[in-house]
Design a protein around this motif. Sequence first.
Motif, PDB file in Angstrom:
ATOM      1  N   LEU A 150      -5.545  -2.540  -1.509  1.00 34.42           N
ATOM      2  CA  LEU A 150      -6.402  -3.395  -0.472  1.00 34.42           C
ATOM      3  C   LEU A 150      -7.572  -2.791  -0.123  1.00 34.42           C
ATOM      4  N   ASP A 151      -7.289  -1.545   0.396  1.00 36.17           N
ATOM      5  CA  ASP A 151      -8.591  -0.611   0.860  1.00 36.17           C
ATOM      6  C   ASP A 151      -9.449  -0.337  -0.057  1.00 36.17           C
ATOM      7  N   LEU A 152      -9.253  -0.091  -1.258  1.00 33.74           N
ATOM      8  CA  LEU A 152      -9.924   0.125  -2.314  1.00 33.74           C
ATOM      9  C   LEU A 152     -10.939  -1.111  -2.712  1.00 33.74           C
ATOM     10  N   GLN A 153     -10.286  -2.137  -2.802  1.00 34.84           N
ATOM     11  CA  GLN A 153     -11.081  -3.364  -3.203  1.00 34.84           C
ATOM     12  C   GLN A 153     -11.929  -3.778  -2.207  1.00 34.84           C
ATOM     13  N   THR A 206      -4.444  -9.986   7.694  1.00 36.07           N
ATOM     14  CA  THR A 206      -2.791 -10.172   7.777  1.00 36.07           C
ATOM     15  C   THR A 206      -1.957  -9.078   7.646  1.00 36.07           C
ATOM     16  N   SER A 207      -2.604  -8.170   6.624  1.00 34.37           N
ATOM     17  CA  SER A 207      -1.737  -6.954   6.304  1.00 34.37           C
ATOM     18  C   SER A 207      -1.725  -5.911   7.630  1.00 34.37           C
ATOM     19  N   LEU A 208      -2.636  -5.844   8.137  1.00 36.16           N
ATOM     20  CA  LEU A 208      -2.748  -4.797   9.275  1.00 36.16           C
ATOM     21  C   LEU A 208      -2.083  -5.566  10.611  1.00 36.16           C
ATOM     22  N   ASN A 209      -2.175  -6.338  10.734  1.00 38.24           N
ATOM     23  CA  ASN A 209      -1.508  -7.090  11.997  1.00 38.24           C
ATOM     24  C   ASN A 209       0.025  -7.015  11.830  1.00 38.24           C
ATOM     25  N   GLY A 210       0.478  -7.406  10.516  1.00 36.65           N
ATOM     26  CA  GLY A 210       1.778  -7.330  10.363  1.00 36.65           C
ATOM     27  C   GLY A 210       2.247  -5.995  10.401  1.00 36.65           C
ATOM     28  N   MET A 211       1.567  -4.849   9.859  1.00 40.36           N
ATOM     29  CA  MET A 211       2.015  -3.689   9.906  1.00 40.36           C
ATOM     30  C   MET A 211       1.995  -3.163  11.163  1.00 40.36           C
ATOM     31  N   GLU A 212       0.950  -3.582  12.280  1.00 44.99           N
ATOM     32  CA  GLU A 212       1.048  -3.094  13.459  1.00 44.99           C
ATOM     33  C   GLU A 212       2.004  -3.559  14.233  1.00 44.99           C
ATOM     34  N   ARG A 213       2.445  -4.798  14.074  1.00 47.10           N
ATOM     35  CA  ARG A 213       3.591  -5.404  15.014  1.00 47.10           C
ATOM     36  C   ARG A 213       4.876  -4.489  14.424  1.00 47.10           C
ATOM     37  N   TYR A 266      10.696   6.484   9.741  1.00 49.11           N
ATOM     38  CA  TYR A 266      10.330   7.468   8.941  1.00 49.11           C
ATOM     39  C   TYR A 266      10.266   8.801   9.442  1.00 49.11           C
ATOM     40  N   LYS A 267      10.202   9.064  10.489  1.00 46.41           N
ATOM     41  CA  LYS A 267      10.507  10.410  11.176  1.00 46.41           C
ATOM     42  C   LYS A 267      11.867  10.881  11.073  1.00 46.41           C
ATOM     43  N   ASP A 268      12.746   9.911  11.187  1.00 50.73           N
ATOM     44  CA  ASP A 268      14.205  10.333  11.072  1.00 50.73           C
ATOM     45  C   ASP A 268      14.550  10.596   9.748  1.00 50.73           C
ATOM     46  N   PHE A 269      14.052  10.081   8.831  1.00 49.22           N
ATOM     47  CA  PHE A 269      14.261  10.230   7.128  1.00 49.22           C
ATOM     48  C   PHE A 269      13.212  11.260   6.702  1.00 49.22           C
ATOM     49  N   GLN A 270      12.543  11.916   7.600  1.00 51.20           N
ATOM     50  CA  GLN A 270      11.344  12.976   7.208  1.00 51.20           C
ATOM     51  C   GLN A 270      10.693  12.338   6.178  1.00 51.20           C
ATOM     52  N   ILE A 271       9.935  11.260   6.475  1.00 47.56           N
ATOM     53  CA  ILE A 271       9.028  10.748   5.714  1.00 47.56           C
ATOM     54  C   ILE A 271       7.560  10.703   6.382  1.00 47.56           C
ATOM     55  N   PRO A 272       6.603  11.013   5.544  1.00 50.34           N
ATOM     56  CA  PRO A 272       5.247  10.949   6.301  1.00 50.34           C
ATOM     57  C   PRO A 272       4.779   9.533   7.069  1.00 50.34           C
ATOM     58  N   TRP A 273       4.549   9.663   8.297  1.00 58.48           N
ATOM     59  CA  TRP A 273       4.354   8.299   8.816  1.00 58.48           C
ATOM     60  C   TRP A 273       2.905   8.488   9.592  1.00 58.48           C
ATOM     61  N   GLU A 274       2.279   9.510   9.551  1.00 59.56           N
ATOM     62  CA  GLU A 274       0.817   9.469  10.035  1.00 59.56           C
ATOM     63  C   GLU A 274      -0.326   8.629   9.472  1.00 59.56           C
ATOM     64  N   TRP A 275      -0.138   8.250   8.095  1.00 62.14           N
ATOM     65  CA  TRP A 275      -1.069   7.242   7.664  1.00 62.14           C
ATOM     66  C   TRP A 275      -0.839   5.928   8.378  1.00 62.14           C
ATOM     67  N   LEU A 276       0.189   5.637   9.222  1.00 62.59           N
ATOM     68  CA  LEU A 276       0.227   4.304  10.108  1.00 62.59           C
ATOM     69  C   LEU A 276      -0.426   4.434  11.247  1.00 62.59           C
ATOM     70  N   LEU A 277      -1.121   5.715  11.825  1.00 63.69           N
ATOM     71  CA  LEU A 277      -1.962   5.705  12.730  1.00 63.69           C
ATOM     72  C   LEU A 277      -3.333   5.131  12.752  1.00 63.69           C
ATOM     73  N   ASP A 278      -3.979   4.801  13.909  1.00 67.25           N
ATOM     74  CA  ASP A 278      -5.496   4.475  13.561  1.00 67.25           C
ATOM     75  C   ASP A 278      -6.444   5.635  13.041  1.00 67.25           C
ATOM     76  N   SER A 279      -5.765   6.854  13.120  1.00 67.67           N
ATOM     77  CA  SER A 279      -6.513   8.058  12.786  1.00 67.67           C
ATOM     78  C   SER A 279      -6.219   8.283  11.112  1.00 67.67           C
ATOM     79  N   GLY A 280      -5.243   7.450  10.582  1.00 68.91           N
ATOM     80  CA  GLY A 280      -4.903   7.446   9.322  1.00 68.91           C
ATOM     81  C   GLY A 280      -5.359   6.265   8.418  1.00 68.91           C
ATOM     82  N   LEU A 281      -4.518   5.747   7.459  1.00 72.96           N
ATOM     83  CA  LEU A 281      -5.004   4.780   6.678  1.00 72.96           C
ATOM     84  C   LEU A 281      -5.161   3.370   7.210  1.00 72.96           C
TER      85      LEU A 281
END
Length: 394
Positions: free
Chosen positions: A263-266, A294-301, A310-325
């Motif tokens: 979506l960001d690419l589009q 719609t996508s970001l509001n749902g993701m932020e909720r 994601y932290k518990d399962f050792q999955i990258p989570w930084e992309w969810l921050l405002d400094s990420g994607l």
Amino acid sequence: MQEEEEEKESLILYLKKELEEALERNDFLEKENRDLKQEMIRLKAQIVSLKLHESERKSMLWKKFQSSGETIKNGESRQKVVVQELQVRQEKMQVPNAPPKVSPSAVITKLTSLSSAPPPPPLPSKMFVGSKSVRRVPEVVELYRLLSRKNANMEKKSNSGAILANAFTLNMIGEIENRSTHLTAIKSDVEKRKEFINVLIKEVESAAFKNISDVENFVEWLDQELSSLVDERAVLKHFSKWPEHKADALREAAFNYRDLRNLDLQVSSFQDDPKESLSKAVGKMQALQDRLETSLNGMERTRESMMKKYKDFQIPWEWLLDSGLIGQMKLSSLKLGREYMRRIVKEVQQNGEEDYLLQGARFAHRIHQFAGGFDNETIEAFHEMKKVGMSIST
């Protein structure tokens, strides 16, 4: 007194009507029950007949097999070759392909996290949680039966009852056979592919990544391997050690990231087509902005709970921050704002319609609130639109 009498009479009429409807419904159900019993007797007779036919067929096959014994002996060497080939193929299917390689930083994270972090606690089953919100509605079943009965009565006027009964019987038998074949295939996977699944279990349990792109590659590999099972969920539920929650979390992270990235690419690559009409051009930009919000509001909720999982399962989570994607996508919306305002300026200069300015200002405000401000290029586009608006008003 007269009003009380009228109320009593109306109540009596209502109760009579309810009683008549209840009696009518009871008669209907009794008749349907009798029909079902007759149908059951007919089906049992059909099953007995099929069993006899199957027994005769097996007997004939056995006779043919005995008569062809000489041929089988002559072809014994060829059968051994075929069996050996099948065994080799089966052995190959027992071990999955190697998972995709991850970046060096991800490997280091994987090794350190496995030696220090305890296994995460199990999460509640999705099936169990979902079932709590479901309740049965008997009225739905009653209505379905009533409408089905009426439809069947209408069909009997043009079709014989024997044809309908035979069709129903054949459909039922076919469904039973298909179900039995499916269950047999599942049982076969459970018994013959234990080693294959145990390897996948170890890979998922030990998976740890630093880059979300590595998660995408891993999930693609995992889905490819699991697609060789006849029924993934049905087979894996027989393996108590299968890390279902971690596998689901890996898939969720990969799919969410992929969808947001696409979506960001589009949005970031959007270019206004000057040949299109104003309504069509701004409609495209508004639709993209709607999808963004719609996508970001749902993701932020759900961001906090997702990051913890994601932290518990050792999955990258930084992309969810405002400094990420997430933050990058908000900035990408500025591209839509600039294209929108420039298109409005062009239309105002050509046609002099002030209503366009209000439309542009409204969208500019929307983008400003969503992105948290404008960058220099967007500020220039806004000032240009404002300048055009001031020149028209004066």
